[in-house]
Write an enzyme that holds these catalytic residues in place. Structure first.
Site, mmCIF file in Angstrom:
data_model
loop_
_atom_site.group_PDB
_atom_site.id
_atom_site.type_symbol
_atom_site.label_atom_id
_atom_site.label_comp_id
_atom_site.label_asym_id
_atom_site.label_seq_id
_atom_site.Cartn_x
_atom_site.Cartn_y
_atom_site.Cartn_z
ATOM 1 N N ASP A 108 30.748 18.998 -32.965
ATOM 2 C CA ASP A 108 29.672 18.774 -31.998
ATOM 3 C C ASP A 108 30.297 18.707 -30.607
ATOM 4 O O ASP A 108 30.777 17.673 -30.181
ATOM 5 C CB ASP A 108 28.916 17.483 -32.326
ATOM 6 C CG ASP A 108 27.708 17.305 -31.414
ATOM 7 O OD1 ASP A 108 27.666 17.963 -30.349
ATOM 8 O OD2 ASP A 108 26.810 16.523 -31.759
ATOM 9 N N HIS A 164 29.491 13.822 -24.639
ATOM 10 C CA HIS A 164 30.288 12.831 -25.348
ATOM 11 C C HIS A 164 31.727 12.735 -24.845
ATOM 12 O O HIS A 164 32.518 11.985 -25.399
ATOM 13 C CB HIS A 164 30.285 13.154 -26.846
ATOM 14 C CG HIS A 164 28.884 13.266 -27.392
ATOM 15 N ND1 HIS A 164 28.053 12.182 -27.498
ATOM 16 C CD2 HIS A 164 28.173 14.340 -27.801
ATOM 17 C CE1 HIS A 164 26.878 12.580 -27.982
ATOM 18 N NE2 HIS A 164 26.933 13.878 -28.167
ATOM 19 N N ILE A 190 28.788 9.023 -24.090
ATOM 20 C CA ILE A 190 28.327 8.201 -25.207
ATOM 21 C C ILE A 190 28.849 8.757 -26.540
ATOM 22 O O ILE A 190 29.201 9.929 -26.650
ATOM 23 C CB ILE A 190 26.784 8.106 -25.259
ATOM 24 C CG1 ILE A 190 26.144 9.496 -25.421
ATOM 25 C CG2 ILE A 190 26.251 7.440 -24.010
ATOM 26 C CD1 ILE A 190 24.657 9.454 -25.675
ATOM 27 N N GLY A 200 25.488 10.107 -32.052
ATOM 28 C CA GLY A 200 24.670 9.317 -32.978
ATOM 29 C C GLY A 200 25.138 9.512 -34.407
ATOM 30 O O GLY A 200 25.214 8.574 -35.207
#
Ligand code: NAI
Length: 742
Positions: A516, A521, A536, A539
C-alpha cells in the site's frame, strides 16, 4: 397586551443572559437591544454617539435606548466608549452584570468615496471602527466566554463586502475582513461552545438614508433583522460559522461554491499560461460545482491532483474529472467486474507483512511468522487482505462505469476477510473483484467491493471492502444492503482480555512495503495537505495488529483456527502510538475493539473475529481457582485483616468483589468484606451486594500486590477494571499498603 405576554410558551428567552450590543444607540443596534431586553436579557447599550461618518460623540443616543428599555420594564445600562476600546466596552458589561454571554458587533460608520478619492484617513477610520473594533470587543469578551464555556457572537458584514459596491472600497474591505475573522473564531470557539455567525443585513437606517429612496428605508425595518440575530444568539441554536443575508422579512444562507476545475499541468513539463487559456472554460464551468466547507475539504483535492499528474494519467485537457459520483446512474456500476488480477508472493512478502503488523522475535511464539525456517512457518491470516487490495489498486476502481472516484476522498470504512483454508506460505493468488453494491449514507457514498482470491481453482479467501466516498452521498440511494457483512457492537461489559503493542515510528514505513504505497502514510507534505499533522498508520496495519492479538490470545497462534474478521475503521493512528486490542469472548466469536492507549480513542470499532472451534482448546486455558497465585494472596490478606481488627472496617466501610481472570475468562471470584463485623475475606461473590467490583488477571493482580504494577496505571491501561464505586478502591489500596503490608 404587551408583546411579552403574547409570546408562546416555547418563546426563546434570554433571562439572566448578559448581552452587549455595540452601536445600539440607533438603527439596527437599537432594534436588537430592545428585542433582547424584551425577552429577559440584561443589555449593555453601547454607542459612541457620533454622526454616521464617525464625527463627534455623545451619550444621548445610548441613554435614549436604555430609557426606552427601562420604560418597558427591561434591564439595560449604557456605555459610551468607542468599540476601538473594546476592553472598556466589555468592562461595562462585567461591572454592571458580572458576566458576558452575547456580543453583537454592530457599530459602524461610512466614508463613501470612489476609489481614487479615498484618503488615508477615510481608509483607516473604516478599518478601525469595523474590523479592529469587532476584534477589540470580541477579544475582550473571549476569555470570559471560554471560562464559562458559553458564548454567542454576531459579526456584521455587508453585501458591499460580499459582492463589492461602487464607492465603498474601504467599507467593502473591512466588511469582508470581518467575515474572515468570524470564520476562524467559529473554529477556535467551537470546543468551548462559543458560536460565531455573520449577518449581512438590509435595513432602513440613517446609514442607508443617503442611498435608498425614503419609502424603501421606511419599509426595511430593523425589526425584520433582529429576530435572526436573536435566534443565532440563543443557547439552543447550534449554528456556527454561518453567513446570512437578511432583510425585509427574508433570510438566506450563503456559502462558497467551486467549479470542478481542471488540471493544466503535465508530469515533467512546465506549466504554461497557454494551458491555462486552453482550459479556461472548464476552470470556470460551474456545472457540478462543489461547496467546500472547510480548509481540509478545500485542499483535499490537491492530493488527487498530485497523484494524477504524477501517474501521468492526466492530460492538459482532462476529462476524467467529470461529474461527481452522486449524479451518476449506478445501474451499470453494481455487478461490474474488475479485470482479473494475479499476484504471486513468497515467504519474503509474508514475513514482511508479519513484521509490518508488529510480529517480533521478542515474542518466541512469533518466530513461526517471521522465520521461514521454522517447522510450523505460517502466513498470518490477515495477510489475505493484501493481494485483494492490490487487485483494487491496480486501477480497476477508476474504471467503474457511471462512477467517478475521487481517490483523495476515499476512506476505507470497513473490512471483512474470510479464509476457507490457511494462506499458502508462498504461491500465486488470482483475484476476482466485483462491485457488490452501492449505498447512500447521506454524507457519502459507500462502494461495497467483493473480492474472491483463488489458488488455481481453489477458493482461498474472500474480502469485502467498504469504501466511503466523502461528499458523494445524498443521491436518494438505499442505505443498507443484504450483501453487506455487518459490523457488530461489542458486548456491554468490561473486556475479557486486553493485548497491547506499541507501534514503532517506522511502522507505516515498514507496513507499506507490503504494497500500500499511498504517500499519506510516509510523506509529511502529503499528510498535511490531507489535513493530518503527520503521516498516519494504515488502517489495515492496525487491523493486522488486532487480528494477531486475537490469534495469540484465543487461538494459540494456530492460523488454521482463524475463520473470519470484520472491522470498522473509526479514527486514524499515528506511528509510535500504542494499540490496545480489547476482546470479548462469546463462544467462537471474539468481539473486539482497538484503542490508542495514549488517547483512549477507539480506532477500530464494532469488530469481531470468528474462530474455528478447537478440540481440546479449553484444556489449554487453566481455569481452576486452585491454580491461581492470587488465591494465596487473598488467604494472606484474610489472615492479616484478622490481626488488624475492626478499626479498618470503620475506615473503609465497603465490600469489594474481585474477579480474577485467566486467558480472558473469569477464573475465580473473591470478596474482601470491610463493612461487617471486623472484616472478612472469602472465596466467591459477595454475599450481600458489593460496593466495588474489581476485575484483573491473575498475573496482573500479583504484579500489583508485589508493587511491580501501579494500580492506577493498571486502571488507565485497562489491565484493571473497576465497577461500582471506583473511588472506594483507592481506600482499599491505602488499607492494603498501610495495614496489610503486602
Ligand atoms: P446606524 O448608523 O443607524 O447605526 C450604527 C451605530 O453605531 C450608530 O448609532 C453609531 O453611533 C454607532 N457607532 C459608530 N461608530 C461607533 C464606535 N466607534 N463605537 C461605538 N458605536 C459606534 O447604522 P445601521 O444601519 O444600523 O448599521 C448597523 C450595522 O449594520 C453597521 O455595522 C453597518 O455597517 C451594518 N450594515 C447595515 C446595512 C443597512 O442596510 N442598514 C447594510 C449592511 C451593513
Amino acid at each position: 397586551m404587551s408583546a411579552q405576554a403574547g409570546l408562546m410558551a416555547s418563546a426563546l428567552r434570554f433571562d439572566g443572559r448578559v448581552v452587549l450590543v455595540t452601536g445600539a444607540g440607533g438603527g439596527l443596534g437599537r432594534a436588537y437591544a430592545l428585542a433582547f431586553a424584551e425577552r429577559g436579557a440584561l443589555v449593555v447599550v453601547n454607542d459612541l454617539g457620533g454622526d454616521f461618518k464617525g464625527v463627534g460623540k455623545g451619550s444621548s443616543a445610548a441613554d435614549k435606548v436604555v430609557e426606552e428599555i427601562r420604560k418597558k420594564g427591561g434591564k439595560a445600562v449604557a456605555n459610551y466608549d468607542s468599540v476601538e476600546a473594546g476592553e472598556k466596552v466589555v468592562k461595562a458589561a462585567l461591572d454592571a452584570y458580572g458576566r458576558i454571554d452575547v456580543v453583537v458587533n454592530n457599530a459602524g460608520i461610512l466614508r463613501d468615496r470612489s476609489f481614487t478619492r479615498i484618503s488615508d484617513e477615510d481608509w483607516d477610520i473604516i478599518q478601525r471602527v469595523h474590523l479592529r473594533g469587532s476584534f477589540q470587543v470580541t477579544r475582550a469578551a473571549w476569555d470570559h466566554m471560554k471560562k464559562q464555556n458559553y458564548g454567542r457572537i454576531i459579526m456584521t458584514s455587508s453585501a458591499s463586502g460580499i459582492y463589492g459596491n461602487f464607492g465603498q472600497a474601504n467599507y467593502s474591505a473591512a466588511k469582508l475582513g470581518i467575515l474572515g475573522l468570524a470564520n476562524t473564531l467559529a473554529i477556535e470557539g467551537r470546543r468551548n461552545n462559543i458560536h460565531c455567525n455573520t449577518i449581512a443585513p438590509n435595513a432602513g437606517s440613517r446609514m442607508t438614508q443617503t442611498v435608498l429612496p425614503e419609502d424603501i428605508v421606511e419599509a426595511l425595518k430593523p425589526d425584520y433583522v433582529a429576530p435572526l440575530v436573536l435566534w443565532l444568539c440563543h443557547e439552543t441554536c447550534e449554528e456556527n460559522g454561518g453567513l446570512f443575508e437578511v432583510g425585509a422579512g427574508w433570510i438566506g444562507k450563503l456559502r462558497w461554491e467551486r467549479t470542478l476545475g481542471a488540471i493544466v499541468r503535465e508530469r515533467n513539463k512546465a506549466m504554461t499560461p497557454e494551458a491555462v487559456k486552453a482550459n479556461w472554460k472548464k476552470i470556470c464551468d460551474f456545472s457540478n460545482a462543489t461547496t467546500p466547507q472547510s480548509i481540509q475539504e478545500s485542499t483535499s483535492g490537491i492530493l488527487e491532483v498530485l497523484q494524477k499528474v504524477d501517474s501521468g494519467g492526466m492530460s492538459a485537457n482532462p476529462t476524467s474529472q467529470a461529474a461527481p459520483a452522486a449524479t451518476s446512474d449506478f445501474a451499470g456500476a453494481v455487478g461490474h467486474k474488475l479485470p482479473s488480477f494475479s499476484s504471486a508472493y513468497t515467504e519474503l512478502e509474508s514475513i514482511m507483512y508479519a513484521l509490518g503488523v508488529g510480529a517480533s522475535v521478542k515474542n518466541p511464539s512469533h518466530l513461526k511468522f517471521v522465520y521461514e525456517g521454522s517447522a510450523d512457518f505460517s502466513c498470518l491470516p490477515t495477510f489475505g487482505v493484501i493481494v485483494a487490495q492490490k487487485s483494487l489498486m491496480d486501477g480497476g476502481l477508476a474504471e467503474i462505469p457511471g462512477l467517478s472516484v475521487n481517490f483523495a476522498k476515499v476512506l476505507h470504512g470497513e473490512q471483512y476477510l474470510e479464509l476457507y483454508k490457511p494462506l499458502p506460505r508462498a504461491g500465486k493468488l488470482k483475484c476476482e473483484a466485483v462491485v457488490a453494491d452501492i449505498l447512500d449514507k447521506g454524507s457519502g457514498l459507500v462502494i461495497i467491493m467483493d473480492v474472491h482470491s483463488y489458488s488455481e481453482k481453489e477458493l482461498i479467501c474472500y474480502n469485502q471492502f467498504s469504501l466511503f466516498l466523502v461528499g458523494s452521498g445524498g443521491f436518494g440511494g438505499k442505505r443498507t444492503s443484504d450483501k453487506v457483512k455487518v459490523a457488530v457492537a461489542v458486548p456491554n461489559r468490561p473486556p475479557d482480555a486486553v493485548v497491547k503493542d506499541a507501534t514503532s515510528l517506522n511502522q507505516a514505513a515498514l507496513y507499506r512495503l507490503s504494497g500500500d504505497w499511498n504517500p499519506l502514510h510516509i510523506d509529511p507534505n502529503f499528510a498535511s495537505i490531507a489535513g493530518f499533522e503527520k503521516p498516519i498508520l494504515h488502517g489495515l496495519c492496525t487491523f493486522g495488529f488486532s487480528g494477531r492479538h486475537i490469534l495469540q490470545q484465543y487461538a494459540d497462534n494456530d492460523v488454521s483456527r482463524f475463520k473470519a474478521i470484520k472491522a470498522r475503521f473509526a479514527k486514524p493512528v499515528y506511528p509510535g502510538q500504542t494499540l490496545q486490542t480489547e476482546m470479548w469472548k462469546e463462544g467462537n466469536r471474539i468481539h473486539f475493539q482497538t484503542k490508542i492507549q495514549e488517547t483512549g480513542d477507539i480506532v477500530i470499532s464494532n469488530a469481531y473475529v470468528d474462530l474455528v472451534p478447537a478440540s481440546g482448546a479449553s484444556a489449554k486455558t487453566p481455569s481452576k481457582a486452585g491454580e491461581l497465585q492470587s488465591a494465596l494472596v487473598f488467604g494472606e490478606i484474610g489472615r492479616r485483616l484478622k490481626d488488624i481488627g475492626p478499626e479498618v472496617v470503620k475506615k473503609v466501610n465497603a465490600v469489594f468483589e474481585w474477579h480474577i481472570t485467566r486467558g480472558g475468562d473469569t477464573a475465580a471470584k473473591w470478596t474482601i468484606d470491610l463493612k461487617s463485623g471486623s472484616g472478612e475475606v472469602y472465596p466467591g461473590p459477595a454475599r450481600g451486594s458489593a460496593d466495588t467490583t474489581i476485575i484483573i488477571s491473575d498475573e496482573d493482580f500479583l504484579d500489583v500486590v508485589l508493587g511491580k504494577l501501579d494500580p492506577q496505571k493498571a486502571f488507565f491501561s485497562g489491565k484493571l477494571k473497576a465497577r461500582g464505586n471506583i473511588l472506594l478502591s483507592q481506600k482499599l489500596q491505602m488499607i492494603l499498603k498501610d495495614y496489610a503490608k503486602l
